[in-house]
Design an enzyme around this catalytic site. Structure first.
Site, short mmCIF file in Angstrom:
data_model
loop_
_atom_site.label_atom_id
_atom_site.label_comp_id
_atom_site.label_asym_id
_atom_site.label_seq_id
_atom_site.Cartn_x
_atom_site.Cartn_y
_atom_site.Cartn_z
N CYS A 67 -6.45 -39.29 48.23
CA CYS A 67 -6.34 -38.88 46.83
C CYS A 67 -5.89 -37.42 46.75
O CYS A 67 -6.39 -36.57 47.48
CB CYS A 67 -7.68 -39.07 46.13
N CYS A 71 -11.86 -33.05 44.43
CA CYS A 71 -13.28 -33.17 44.06
C CYS A 71 -14.14 -32.94 45.31
O CYS A 71 -14.03 -33.71 46.28
CB CYS A 71 -13.54 -34.55 43.46
N CYS A 74 -16.15 -35.79 47.23
CA CYS A 74 -15.58 -37.14 47.39
C CYS A 74 -15.03 -37.44 48.78
O CYS A 74 -14.25 -36.66 49.35
CB CYS A 74 -14.47 -37.34 46.36
N CYS A 111 -16.20 -53.86 38.53
CA CYS A 111 -15.57 -52.54 38.36
C CYS A 111 -14.61 -52.27 39.51
O CYS A 111 -15.02 -52.33 40.68
CB CYS A 111 -16.62 -51.44 38.34
N CYS A 142 -14.04 -53.62 34.36
CA CYS A 142 -14.07 -52.16 34.25
C CYS A 142 -13.12 -51.60 35.29
O CYS A 142 -13.01 -52.16 36.39
CB CYS A 142 -15.50 -51.66 34.50
N CYS A 202 -17.14 -45.80 29.82
CA CYS A 202 -18.20 -45.60 30.82
C CYS A 202 -18.02 -44.17 31.31
O CYS A 202 -16.99 -43.85 31.92
CB CYS A 202 -18.01 -46.60 31.96
N ARG A 274 -26.85 -45.97 33.60
CA ARG A 274 -26.79 -46.61 34.92
C ARG A 274 -27.35 -45.72 36.02
O ARG A 274 -26.94 -44.57 36.19
CB ARG A 274 -25.35 -47.00 35.27
N1 SAM Z 1 -10.25 -41.41 41.17
C1 SAM Z 1 -10.84 -41.77 39.97
C2 SAM Z 1 -11.48 -40.59 39.26
O1 SAM Z 1 -12.03 -39.74 39.90
O2 SAM Z 1 -11.40 -40.56 38.04
C3 SAM Z 1 -11.83 -42.90 40.08
C4 SAM Z 1 -12.76 -43.04 41.28
S1 SAM Z 1 -14.01 -41.79 41.45
C5 SAM Z 1 -14.59 -42.16 43.05
C6 SAM Z 1 -15.25 -42.23 40.31
C7 SAM Z 1 -16.48 -41.38 40.23
O3 SAM Z 1 -17.35 -41.63 41.31
C8 SAM Z 1 -16.33 -39.88 40.24
O4 SAM Z 1 -15.95 -39.35 39.01
C9 SAM Z 1 -17.71 -39.40 40.62
O5 SAM Z 1 -18.48 -39.17 39.47
C10 SAM Z 1 -18.28 -40.58 41.42
N2 SAM Z 1 -18.43 -40.20 42.84
C11 SAM Z 1 -17.44 -40.07 43.73
N3 SAM Z 1 -17.92 -39.68 44.94
C12 SAM Z 1 -19.26 -39.58 44.80
C13 SAM Z 1 -20.30 -39.20 45.68
N4 SAM Z 1 -20.06 -38.84 46.94
N5 SAM Z 1 -21.57 -39.21 45.22
C14 SAM Z 1 -21.82 -39.56 43.94
N6 SAM Z 1 -20.85 -39.92 43.05
C15 SAM Z 1 -19.59 -39.91 43.47
FE1 SF4 Z 2 -9.82 -38.67 43.84
FE2 SF4 Z 2 -12.35 -38.90 44.57
FE3 SF4 Z 2 -11.67 -37.09 42.76
FE4 SF4 Z 2 -11.56 -39.73 42.12
S1 SF4 Z 2 -13.36 -38.54 42.63
S2 SF4 Z 2 -10.03 -38.15 41.70
S3 SF4 Z 2 -10.96 -40.56 44.14
S4 SF4 Z 2 -11.01 -37.11 44.91
#
Ligand code: SAM
Ligand code: SF4
Ligand code: DTB
Length: 387
Positions: A67, A71, A74, A111, A142, A202, A274
């Site tokens: 990606c 973040c 992530c 989802c 979702c 959501c 949730r």
């Molecule tokens: N890439 C898209 C986005 O970020 O909008 C969708 C997938 S992203 C993995 C969805 C959500 O998962 C993130 O916004 C975050 O809140 C949650 N998330 C991701 N990694 C996580 C982690 N290690 N622990 C807890 N929540 C996590």
């Molecule tokens: Fe990409 Fe993870 Fe951020 Fe979603 S949360 S935008 S998958 S880096």
């Protein structure tokens, strides 16, 4: 409303749904003695929901890793070396297979998540096909695909997508410490596009990222003061991923997590809250406290997107031990559809008795019997039309 509203005030009719929460009011809720906070949250919960019913969703990563976003929590960000195995967009048939399996295990919502900044035009036809086919299984759908413009949101809504997940993640003040490649306002724009397209929202966040309580207050204030509360509010506990900048952050006190759930429940009384990522690292007792505090939705199945979730058998056992039952939306839909069919049959009978219905039919359709609605045995929704 005072932060210390007594339980006697907490009936469905007098707990107003507000969108003007002040930070000081939310602070005061967090500062309540734990038992008082839980009592208040539990009272709000049972005024709006069956306190023993929990909605169950299953997650699938439809496109994994690489990606472009940064973040810091992530596993899927291309900016960090997390040794995650990347995967291209899954084939539609594979996604449908997984959805079917989730449905057979009792999920009511499926989802689908993609590690994208936003979907590309060439991905959209596949994604829309996934929505149509998963929905046709009788599941709620979702997706979480990153940022959406208005056209993309409308296309997803037209395909029948029920929910779009897009999290604010944290407070506006802490946000810049966690993500630099998209802004808080970008997120709010996507949420507005989703809402304008008519989909359910959501939206929640993550706690345990090294933020202060004030940031948890700020996140919940943002969510609760949106023009409409998100129908679903995921509260994620950070799953620490080796290789990411947040891998070694200090653990959050589990009671503070429960408090966050309780305050979310009080601020957004009609939303599903949730208990989201992080359950695998939580004991059963902490999860039970979250349900008491008003959490009424979970992810079910051994995998979240890239990390582990409790075994389904463990969750079944936990539900049994707590006397919790999964909310089966298919039965709810079935009840509604059934009611409609009965109403139609009564009306038909009344018309027949009055000698009007068949005469009218005879004139317009050559005497064909009127159609009867038949319920699909799996989805409980009107399926075929029988003559
Ligand atoms: N890439 C898209 C986005 O970020 O909008 C969708 C997938 S992203 C993995 C969805 C959500 O998962 C993130 O916004 C975050 O809140 C949650 N998330 C991701 N990694 C996580 C982690 N290690 N622990 C807890 N929540 C996590
Ligand atoms: Fe990409 Fe993870 Fe951020 Fe979603 S949360 S935008 S998958 S880096
Ligand atoms: C949300 O708020 N939590 C889910 C869902 N929305 C998409 C994702 C949790 C991801 C946890 C880390 C992982 O499995 O990669």
């Amino acid at each position: 409303m005072p932060a210390t509203a007594s339980p006697a005030q907490s009936s469905a009719s007098d707990v107003a749904v507000r969108h003007d929460w002040k930070r000081s009011e939310i602070d005061a809720l967090f500062a309540l003695p734990f038992n008082d906070l839980l009592f208040q949250a539990a009272s709000v919960h049972r005024a709006h929901f069956d306190p023993n019913a929990v909605q169950v969703s299953t997650l699938l990563s439809i496109k994994t890793g690489a990606c472009p976003e940064d973040c810091k929590y992530c596993s899927q960000s291309g900016h960090y070396n997390t040794e995650l195995e990347k995967e291209k967009l899954l084939e539609v048939a594979r996604v449908v297979e997984e959805a079917q399996a989730a449905r057979d295990k009792g999920a009511s919502r499926f989802c689908m998540g993609a590690a994208w900044r936003s979907p590309r035009d060439k991905d959209m036809p596949y994604v829309l096909d996934m929505v149509r086919q998963v929905k046709s299984l009788g599941l709620e759908t979702c997706m979480t695909l990153g940022m959406l413009d208005q056209g993309q949101a409308e296309a997803l809504a037209d395909a029948g997508l029920d929910y779009y997940n897009h999290n604010l993640d944290t407070s506006p003040e802490y946000y810049g410490q966690v993500i630099t490649t998209r802004t808080y306002n970008d997120r709010l724009s996507t949420l507005a596009n989703v809402r304008d397209a008519g989909m359910k929202v959501c939206c929640g966040g993550i706690v345990g990222m090294g933020e202060q309580r004030d940031d948890r207050v700020g996140l919940l204030q943002q969510l609760a003061n949106l023009p409409h509360h998100p129908e679903s509010v995921p509260i994620n506990m950070l799953v620490k991923i080796e290789g990411t900048p947040l891998a070694d952050v200090d653990d959050l006190d589990p009671f503070e997590f429960v408090r966050t759930v309780a305050v979310a429940r009080i601020l957004m009384p009609e939303s599903y809250v949730r208990l989201s990522a992080g359950r695998q690292e939580m004991n059963d007792e902490a999860q039970a406290l979250c349900f008491l505090a008003g959490a009424n939705s979970i992810f079910y199945g051994e995998r979240l997107l890239t990390t582990d979730n409790p075994e389904a058998s463990h969750d079944k056992q936990l539900f049994n031990r707590l006397g919790i039952h999964p909310l089966d939306l298919r039965h709810e839909a079935s009840d509604e559809a059934h009611e409609e069919v009965i109403k139609a049959q009564v009306a038909e009978q009344q018309a027949e008795d009055a000698g009007l219905f068949y005469n009218a039919m005879a004139q317009s359709e050559g005497g064909k019997r009127p159609a009867k609605h038949v319920l699909d045995k799996d989805t409980g929704r009107p399926a075929a039309t029988e003559h």
